[in-house]
Motif scaffolding. Structure first.
Motif, PDB file in Angstrom:
ATOM      1  N   GLU A 239      32.641  -0.913  -1.817  1.00 11.28           N
ATOM      2  CA  GLU A 239      33.673  -2.102  -1.545  1.00 11.28           C
ATOM      3  C   GLU A 239      34.365  -1.484  -0.423  1.00 11.28           C
ATOM      4  O   GLU A 239      34.476  -0.258  -0.296  1.00 11.28           O
ATOM      5  N   ARG A 240      35.567  -2.163   0.147  1.00 15.25           N
ATOM      6  CA  ARG A 240      36.373  -1.799   1.145  1.00 15.25           C
ATOM      7  C   ARG A 240      37.460  -0.653   0.603  1.00 15.25           C
ATOM      8  O   ARG A 240      37.705  -0.692  -0.768  1.00 15.25           O
ATOM      9  N   LEU A 241      37.658   0.518   1.319  1.00 13.88           N
ATOM     10  CA  LEU A 241      38.308   1.583   0.871  1.00 13.88           C
ATOM     11  C   LEU A 241      39.972   1.135   0.632  1.00 13.88           C
ATOM     12  O   LEU A 241      40.467   0.544   1.517  1.00 13.88           O
ATOM     13  N   PRO A 242      40.322   1.600  -0.459  1.00 10.82           N
ATOM     14  CA  PRO A 242      41.916   1.305  -0.651  1.00 10.82           C
ATOM     15  C   PRO A 242      42.705   1.993   0.731  1.00 10.82           C
ATOM     16  O   PRO A 242      42.283   3.302   0.915  1.00 10.82           O
ATOM     17  N   GLY A 243      43.576   1.711   1.027  1.00 10.62           N
ATOM     18  CA  GLY A 243      44.603   2.223   2.220  1.00 10.62           C
ATOM     19  C   GLY A 243      43.778   2.186   3.538  1.00 10.62           C
ATOM     20  O   GLY A 243      44.306   2.938   4.498  1.00 10.62           O
TER      21      GLY A 243
ATOM     22  N   TRP B 270      34.380   4.177   8.446  1.00  9.28           N
ATOM     23  CA  TRP B 270      34.117   2.896   8.011  1.00  9.28           C
ATOM     24  C   TRP B 270      34.918   1.776   8.718  1.00  9.28           C
ATOM     25  O   TRP B 270      35.839   2.006   8.915  1.00  9.28           O
ATOM     26  N   HIS B 271      34.394   0.839   8.809  1.00 11.89           N
ATOM     27  CA  HIS B 271      35.005  -0.446   9.243  1.00 11.89           C
ATOM     28  C   HIS B 271      34.243  -1.893   8.701  1.00 11.89           C
ATOM     29  O   HIS B 271      33.096  -1.729   8.331  1.00 11.89           O
ATOM     30  N   GLU B 272      34.994  -2.654   8.811  1.00 11.83           N
ATOM     31  CA  GLU B 272      34.554  -4.081   8.234  1.00 11.83           C
ATOM     32  C   GLU B 272      35.324  -4.975   8.912  1.00 11.83           C
ATOM     33  O   GLU B 272      36.400  -4.706   9.410  1.00 11.83           O
TER      34      GLU B 272
END
Length: 330
Positions: A184-188, A207-209
Motif C-alpha cells: 500500500e501507499r507509503l506513509p509520508g 515508488w509512485h501512484e
C-alpha cells in the motif's frame, strides 16, 4: 535554452544532471513556458493522437484482484476502450522524435536511451503504486493528475519494474531486494497535483501512484539507464570472445556424467576471467571522445572491435575495414 532548462527553470539542465538525475525528485508548478515548449509539437487530444495512427496502443487496466495489467491493441480498439474508461499509453507518436532528441542532448546520453510517450486518462483512472527501472519526467498537457511518490530504499537503482499485488517477483529483482515489498501507499509520500504546464521528475526506482479526477493528457519522457554492470560486461565479453574456448558450447553443464569435467573447465575459465578483466582499460568502456579541433576523429580503443582485410580493388589497393561497437551502437 534547452528543453530541460525550460522544464526545470530556474535550475539549469547541468544542475539537474548533477544534483537530481537518479537521486531526488523535482516538482515545478505550472508554467506557460513549459506548456508552450510542447504545445506546438502536435495536437494532444486523443482523436488527434489516434488520427492516421497504425502502430498499436498500450491499454492500461486493473484486474479484479488489483493487479496492474496491460494489453497491446489497435488504434480502433484503443478508442473504444478509452470511451469505456481504460487508460491508454501511446509510444512512437508522430512529432515527438524532436522531444526525445532534445532531452537526450540535455542529459548527455544517446537518443536511444530516451523514450517519449503520452498517457491519456479518463476521470477516475488509477495506477497502483509501483516502481520502474527508468527515470521519468512528466509534463501535464491537459486536465490534471495527482501523484504520490516516495524513495525506494528496499530496491535502489532497480533493473526490474514491480507493482503492488504482483504475484511473482522477477528472480533478478531478488538479487538485491530481499525485504518484503510494501502493498500500500507509503506513509509520508510526496503528493503533487499536476495541472497544464506542471513538471514532475520521478527518479529511477522511486515508488509512485497516480489518480485522475478529470480527463488527463500527459507527456512522459523516460531515461533508460545503462547499468555499469552492462557497460563493463559488454567490453569484457568482447575480449573473451576472441578466444575459442570462451566461444565453445557449454552443453556439459547439464550432463550429470560430465559434471567433474564441466567443473574443471569452469574453474579454468574463471581464472582466465580475472586475467581478461585486468587487461581491460577505462578506454575500453568509455564512449569515443569528441573530435579534435581540426574536426578529425582520432583512433580510439575498443574492446568490441574487429578488422577485416579485403581483396585488392580495381586500383590494386587493398582495403581494410574496421568495425567497433559502443554499448550496442556501431
Amino acid at each position: 535554452m534547452g528543453l530541460l532548462d525550460v522544464w526545470t527553470d530556474p535550475l539549469s539542465a547541468a544542475t539537474f544532471r548533477t544534483d537530481y538525475l537518479g537521486r531526488r525528485s523535482l516538482h515545478r508548478p505550472a508554467s506557460r513556458a513549459a506548456l508552450d515548449s510542447v504545445l506546438g509539437v502536435r495536437g494532444w487530444s486523443l482523436p488527434e493522437l489516434l488520427a492516421g495512427r497504425r502502430k498499436n496502443v498500450t491499454a492500461w487496466m486493473n484486474a479484479l484482484d488489483g493487479r496492474h495489467l496491460t494489453a497491446e491493441v489497435s488504434p480502433t480498439v484503443a478508442r473504444r476502450l478509452y470511451d469505456a474508461g481504460t487508460t491508454l499509453y501511446l509510444l512512437e507518436v508522430d512529432g515527438l522524435d524532436g522531444v526525445a532528441g532534445a532531452v537526450a542532448a540535455d542529459l548527455r546520453v544517446p537518443v536511444t536511451r530516451v523514450t517519449v510517450g503520452v498517457f491519456c486518462n479518463q476521470p477516475g483512472a488509477y495506477t497502483p503504486m509501483h516502481f520502474d527501472p527508468v527515470d521519468t519526467i512528466t509534463v501535464q498537457l491537459a486536465g490534471s493528475k495527482r501523484w504520490w511518490i516516495a524513495p525506494n530504499p528496499l530496491a535502489p537503482q532497480p533493473t526490474i519494474a514491480w507493482a503492488v499485488r504482483d504475484r511473482a517477483v522477477d528472480p533478478e529483482l531478488w538479487q538485491y531486494a530481499h525485504d518484503p515489498l510494501p502493498v500500500e501507499r507509503l506513509p509520508g509520500a510526496e503528493e503533487h497535483l499536476l495541472t497544464p504546464g506542471s513538471v514532475l521528475y520521478i527518479p529511477r526506482g522511486w515508488w509512485h501512484e497516480t489518480h485522475s479526477d478529470v480527463e488527463s493528457v500527459s507527456l512522459h519522457v523516460h531515461h533508460v539507464h545503462l547499468p555499469w554492470a552492462d557497460a563493463v560486461l559488454e567490453s569484457l565479453r568482447g575480449v573473451l570472445l576472441r578466444q575459442e574456448r570462451w566461444r565453445a558450447g557449454a552443453h556439459p553443464l547439464w550432463d550429470a556424467d560430465r559434471r567433474d569435467e564441466a567443473g574443471a573447465t569452469a574453474a579454468e575459465l574463471l581464472d582466465d576471467l580475472v586475467r581478461a578483466a585486468r587487461e581491460l582499460a577505462p578506454a575500453d568502456v568509455l564512449p569515443a571522445a569528441e573530435k579534435d579541433a581540426a574536426g578529425a576523429q582520432r583512433l580510439v580503443r575498443r574492446a568490441v572491435a574487429g578488422v577485416a582485410f579485403l581483396g585488392p580493388g580495381a586500383d590494386g589497393q587493398r582495403q581494410v575495414e574496421v568495425a567497433a561497437l559502443e554499448h550496442g551502437a556501431q
